[in-house]
Design a protein around this motif. Sequence first.
Motif, PDB file in Angstrom:
ATOM      1  N   GLY A  41       0.804  -1.230   0.000  1.00 25.08           N
ATOM      2  CA  GLY A  41       0.000   0.000   0.000  1.00 25.08           C
ATOM      3  C   GLY A  41       0.828   1.267   0.000  1.00 25.08           C
ATOM      4  N   LYS A  42       0.422   2.193   0.854  1.00 26.80           N
ATOM      5  CA  LYS A  42       1.045   3.516   0.924  1.00 26.80           C
ATOM      6  C   LYS A  42       2.561   3.413   1.200  1.00 26.80           C
ATOM      7  CE  LYS A  42       0.696   8.096   1.987  1.00 26.80           C
ATOM      8  NZ  LYS A  42       0.177   9.158   1.169  1.00 26.80           N
ATOM      9  N   GLN A  43       2.926   2.480   2.086  1.00 27.83           N
ATOM     10  CA  GLN A  43       4.342   2.342   2.425  1.00 27.83           C
ATOM     11  C   GLN A  43       5.148   1.858   1.216  1.00 27.83           C
ATOM     12  OE1 GLN A  43       5.512   0.682   6.188  1.00 27.83           O
ATOM     13  NE2 GLN A  43       3.630   1.302   7.183  1.00 27.83           N
ATOM     14  N   ALA A  44       4.548   1.018   0.376  1.00 28.03           N
ATOM     15  CA  ALA A  44       5.239   0.547  -0.829  1.00 28.03           C
ATOM     16  C   ALA A  44       5.458   1.717  -1.792  1.00 28.03           C
ATOM     17  CB  ALA A  44       4.432  -0.554  -1.495  1.00 28.03           C
ATOM     18  N   ASP A  45       4.432   2.607  -1.917  1.00 25.30           N
ATOM     19  CA  ASP A  45       4.566   3.773  -2.800  1.00 25.30           C
ATOM     20  C   ASP A  45       5.677   4.688  -2.323  1.00 25.30           C
ATOM     21  OD1 ASP A  45       2.441   2.854  -4.206  1.00 25.30           O
ATOM     22  OD2 ASP A  45       0.959   4.179  -3.261  1.00 25.30           O
ATOM     23  N   LEU A  46       5.653   4.961  -1.009  1.00 27.54           N
ATOM     24  CA  LEU A  46       6.651   5.894  -0.475  1.00 27.54           C
ATOM     25  C   LEU A  46       8.049   5.291  -0.524  1.00 27.54           C
ATOM     26  CD1 LEU A  46       4.689   7.480   2.491  1.00 27.54           C
ATOM     27  CD2 LEU A  46       5.290   8.518   0.303  1.00 27.54           C
ATOM     28  N   PHE A  47       8.132   3.980  -0.414  1.00 21.46           N
ATOM     29  CA  PHE A  47       9.459   3.358  -0.460  1.00 21.46           C
ATOM     30  C   PHE A  47      10.118   3.582  -1.821  1.00 21.46           C
ATOM     31  CE2 PHE A  47      12.343  -0.383  -0.899  1.00 21.46           C
ATOM     32  CZ  PHE A  47      13.281   0.057   0.014  1.00 21.46           C
ATOM     33  N   LYS A  48       9.297   3.667  -2.874  1.00 22.37           N
ATOM     34  CA  LYS A  48       9.856   3.946  -4.216  1.00 22.37           C
ATOM     35  C   LYS A  48      10.587   5.282  -4.203  1.00 22.37           C
ATOM     36  CE  LYS A  48       6.626   1.215  -6.901  1.00 22.37           C
ATOM     37  NZ  LYS A  48       5.175   1.290  -7.071  1.00 22.37           N
ATOM     38  N   LYS A  49       9.982   6.280  -3.529  1.00 23.33           N
ATOM     39  CA  LYS A  49      10.626   7.606  -3.426  1.00 23.33           C
ATOM     40  C   LYS A  49      11.922   7.496  -2.641  1.00 23.33           C
ATOM     41  CE  LYS A  49       6.657  10.700  -3.404  1.00 23.33           C
ATOM     42  NZ  LYS A  49       5.891  11.540  -2.517  1.00 23.33           N
ATOM     43  N   ILE A  50      11.859   6.766  -1.524  1.00 20.86           N
ATOM     44  CA  ILE A  50      13.036   6.635  -0.655  1.00 20.86           C
ATOM     45  C   ILE A  50      14.198   6.002  -1.426  1.00 20.86           C
ATOM     46  CG2 ILE A  50      13.933   5.491   1.425  1.00 20.86           C
ATOM     47  CD1 ILE A  50      11.167   5.807   2.667  1.00 20.86           C
ATOM     48  N   LYS A  51      13.877   5.048  -2.270  1.00 20.21           N
ATOM     49  CA  LYS A  51      14.925   4.379  -3.059  1.00 20.21           C
ATOM     50  C   LYS A  51      15.630   5.377  -3.974  1.00 20.21           C
ATOM     51  CE  LYS A  51      15.338  -0.036  -3.589  1.00 20.21           C
ATOM     52  NZ  LYS A  51      15.371  -1.394  -4.044  1.00 20.21           N
ATOM     53  N   LYS A  52      14.839   6.353  -4.475  1.00 18.82           N
ATOM     54  CA  LYS A  52      15.417   7.331  -5.409  1.00 18.82           C
ATOM     55  C   LYS A  52      16.309   8.329  -4.703  1.00 18.82           C
ATOM     56  CE  LYS A  52      12.175   7.285  -9.219  1.00 18.82           C
ATOM     57  NZ  LYS A  52      10.728   7.471  -9.029  1.00 18.82           N
ATOM     58  N   ASP A  53      15.786   8.958  -3.625  1.00 17.86           N
ATOM     59  CA  ASP A  53      16.551  10.072  -3.048  1.00 17.86           C
ATOM     60  C   ASP A  53      17.013   9.837  -1.602  1.00 17.86           C
ATOM     61  OD1 ASP A  53      14.218  10.338  -1.634  1.00 17.86           O
ATOM     62  OD2 ASP A  53      13.548  12.161  -2.647  1.00 17.86           O
ATOM     63  N   GLN A  54      16.679   8.696  -1.047  1.00 17.22           N
ATOM     64  CA  GLN A  54      17.072   8.338   0.330  1.00 17.22           C
ATOM     65  C   GLN A  54      16.549   9.308   1.391  1.00 17.22           C
ATOM     66  OE1 GLN A  54      21.212   7.344   0.731  1.00 17.22           O
ATOM     67  NE2 GLN A  54      21.242   6.117  -1.121  1.00 17.22           N
ATOM     68  N   GLU A  55      15.582  10.156   0.990  1.00 20.95           N
ATOM     69  CA  GLU A  55      15.007  11.116   1.946  1.00 20.95           C
ATOM     70  C   GLU A  55      13.920  10.420   2.772  1.00 20.95           C
ATOM     71  OE1 GLU A  55      15.760  14.330   2.632  1.00 20.95           O
ATOM     72  OE2 GLU A  55      17.477  14.038   1.293  1.00 20.95           O
ATOM     73  N   PRO A  56      13.824  10.745   4.072  1.00 25.46           N
ATOM     74  CA  PRO A  56      12.754  10.145   4.879  1.00 25.46           C
ATOM     75  C   PRO A  56      11.372  10.597   4.408  1.00 25.46           C
ATOM     76  CG  PRO A  56      14.159  11.606   6.213  1.00 25.46           C
ATOM     77  CD  PRO A  56      14.701  11.630   4.824  1.00 25.46           C
ATOM     78  N   GLN A  57      10.377   9.781   4.670  1.00 28.94           N
ATOM     79  CA  GLN A  57       9.005  10.115   4.300  1.00 28.94           C
ATOM     80  C   GLN A  57       8.132  10.098   5.547  1.00 28.94           C
ATOM     81  OE1 GLN A  57       7.794  10.939   1.261  1.00 28.94           O
ATOM     82  NE2 GLN A  57       9.862  10.811   0.387  1.00 28.94           N
ATOM     83  N   PHE A  58       7.260  11.099   5.654  1.00 30.38           N
ATOM     84  CA  PHE A  58       6.371  11.182   6.813  1.00 30.38           C
ATOM     85  C   PHE A  58       4.929  11.247   6.327  1.00 30.38           C
ATOM     86  CE2 PHE A  58      10.365  13.274   7.764  1.00 30.38           C
ATOM     87  CZ  PHE A  58      10.728  12.701   8.970  1.00 30.38           C
ATOM     88  N   PHE A  59       4.045  10.500   6.966  1.00 31.45           N
ATOM     89  CA  PHE A  59       2.631  10.614   6.606  1.00 31.45           C
ATOM     90  C   PHE A  59       1.758  10.150   7.764  1.00 31.45           C
ATOM     91  CE2 PHE A  59       3.583   6.250   5.682  1.00 31.45           C
ATOM     92  CZ  PHE A  59       2.393   5.545   5.762  1.00 31.45           C
ATOM     93  N   TYR A  60       0.456  10.481   7.659  1.00 29.73           N
ATOM     94  CA  TYR A  60      -0.483  10.031   8.684  1.00 29.73           C
ATOM     95  C   TYR A  60      -1.240   8.836   8.137  1.00 29.73           C
ATOM     96  CZ  TYR A  60      -4.166   9.985  12.182  1.00 29.73           C
ATOM     97  OH  TYR A  60      -5.018   9.585  13.178  1.00 29.73           O
ATOM     98  N   ASP A  61      -1.101   7.695   8.812  1.00 27.78           N
ATOM     99  CA  ASP A  61      -1.779   6.490   8.367  1.00 27.78           C
ATOM    100  C   ASP A  61      -3.210   6.520   8.900  1.00 27.78           C
ATOM    101  OD1 ASP A  61      -2.802   3.846   8.218  1.00 27.78           O
ATOM    102  OD2 ASP A  61      -0.751   3.056   8.112  1.00 27.78           O
ATOM    103  N   GLU A  62      -4.168   6.804   7.985  1.00 26.09           N
ATOM    104  CA  GLU A  62      -5.573   6.985   8.382  1.00 26.09           C
ATOM    105  C   GLU A  62      -6.158   5.704   8.971  1.00 26.09           C
ATOM    106  OE1 GLU A  62      -7.349   9.814   7.945  1.00 26.09           O
ATOM    107  OE2 GLU A  62      -5.955  10.994   6.690  1.00 26.09           O
ATOM    108  N   ASP A  63      -5.827   4.565   8.365  1.00 21.39           N
ATOM    109  CA  ASP A  63      -6.407   3.297   8.818  1.00 21.39           C
ATOM    110  C   ASP A  63      -5.977   2.959  10.238  1.00 21.39           C
ATOM    111  OD1 ASP A  63      -7.488   3.138   6.341  1.00 21.39           O
ATOM    112  OD2 ASP A  63      -5.919   1.824   5.522  1.00 21.39           O
ATOM    113  N   GLN A  64      -4.679   3.071  10.486  1.00 21.17           N
ATOM    114  CA  GLN A  64      -4.177   2.715  11.814  1.00 21.17           C
ATOM    115  C   GLN A  64      -4.222   3.889  12.790  1.00 21.17           C
ATOM    116  OE1 GLN A  64      -0.644  -0.023  11.844  1.00 21.17           O
ATOM    117  NE2 GLN A  64      -0.315   0.863   9.826  1.00 21.17           N
ATOM    118  N   GLU A  65      -4.550   5.080  12.254  1.00 24.96           N
ATOM    119  CA  GLU A  65      -4.546   6.318  13.048  1.00 24.96           C
ATOM    120  C   GLU A  65      -3.194   6.527  13.730  1.00 24.96           C
ATOM    121  OE1 GLU A  65      -7.985   6.416  15.565  1.00 24.96           O
ATOM    122  OE2 GLU A  65      -9.348   6.378  13.865  1.00 24.96           O
ATOM    123  N   LEU A  66      -2.132   6.402  12.935  1.00 24.10           N
ATOM    124  CA  LEU A  66      -0.790   6.554  13.485  1.00 24.10           C
ATOM    125  C   LEU A  66       0.054   7.454  12.594  1.00 24.10           C
ATOM    126  CD1 LEU A  66      -0.051   2.831  14.470  1.00 24.10           C
ATOM    127  CD2 LEU A  66      -0.371   4.747  16.057  1.00 24.10           C
TER     128      LEU A  66
END
Length: 276
Positions: free
Chosen positions: A128-153
């Motif tokens: 899901g969302k973590q798989a999408d963001l991991f693609k970005k991380i692979k490119k630029d190694q920058e951390p990613q932050f988001f609010y997980d609506e399902d888990q409320e975390l």
Amino acid sequence: MKRIEENPLLIIAVLLFSFMLLQSCGGVPEESTKEMSSNNVFSVSEVLEMVSKENDVTRTLYTKAIVGKGKAQGMKFDEDWRKDDVEAGPLPALFLRGVATSIKKGPVPLGLYLGSDFPVNAANKFEGKQADLFKKIKKDQEPQFFYDEDQELHTAMFADLASAAACVTCHNKHPQTTKDDWVLGDVMGATTWQYPKDSLSYKETVDVLNSYAKGTVDIYVQYLEEIKAFKESEKPSIGDKWPAEGKYLPTPEVFLDSVRKLSSYETMKKLIAAKD
Ligand code: HEC
């Protein structure tokens, strides 16, 4: 399992840390201490970044100084290290899982997970969302932050780099590997950290950092207990020496002390800077 109270050096480290925090506020009177602790001074992303830095240092130390050097001394590390008939220590990823399990058992609502797009263990594949963001991380190694609506975390993801030759060789030749051409420096995965609140007080921040440190001590102590039960294999002697010097392993106190020396100065600078 040893509890934190039985670990005098850890307690000293925690006390010293708290004392320095207090000093940095200029020896605050009680009233303003109260006010300070009721004020949330750090955003959740700042705190998750701090604990992720501590994790980088611990993980590299464990991988290089214990697993890498230990293997050269004939010590074994295995994914089935907990099984009675396997006389080995935890692999780095399982060391991290041990930390995550210990944190989960404690009172601090901090979550930790290690995943990848090409995992050795299928259960570690990002979705899901973590798989999408991991693609970005692979490119630029920058951390990613988001609010997980399902888990409320609140969720933060940080690149997990192949920082030691041992990471690459072991993954490339693992029977269950889904990728066999990892090279040093690759983004092999990411650590995902979660916390329910969007900001934290000083106390909550120190609690997060301490729950991580306690987690590393817990899993390391479990490893040393496993060694005690070895029947066939030679047991390394446990004291103040490291595998680089021979068949030795540091005590949990010596191990934690090295982590603290390598990491807490950076963390402390952040804690102090945020106060000014
Ligand atoms: C001696 C072998 C070995 C070494 C060294 C090792 N790993 Fe792993 N790693 C594994 C195994 C086995 C797993 C799967 C563990 C499990 O069951 O979750 C794993 C899991 C992982 C995962 C989670 C995704 C996956 O592949 O299942 C990442 C990311 C990872 N390792 C990165 C690293 C990095 C980075 C290093 C070096 C700092 C490292 N590993 C060192 C064997 C190793």
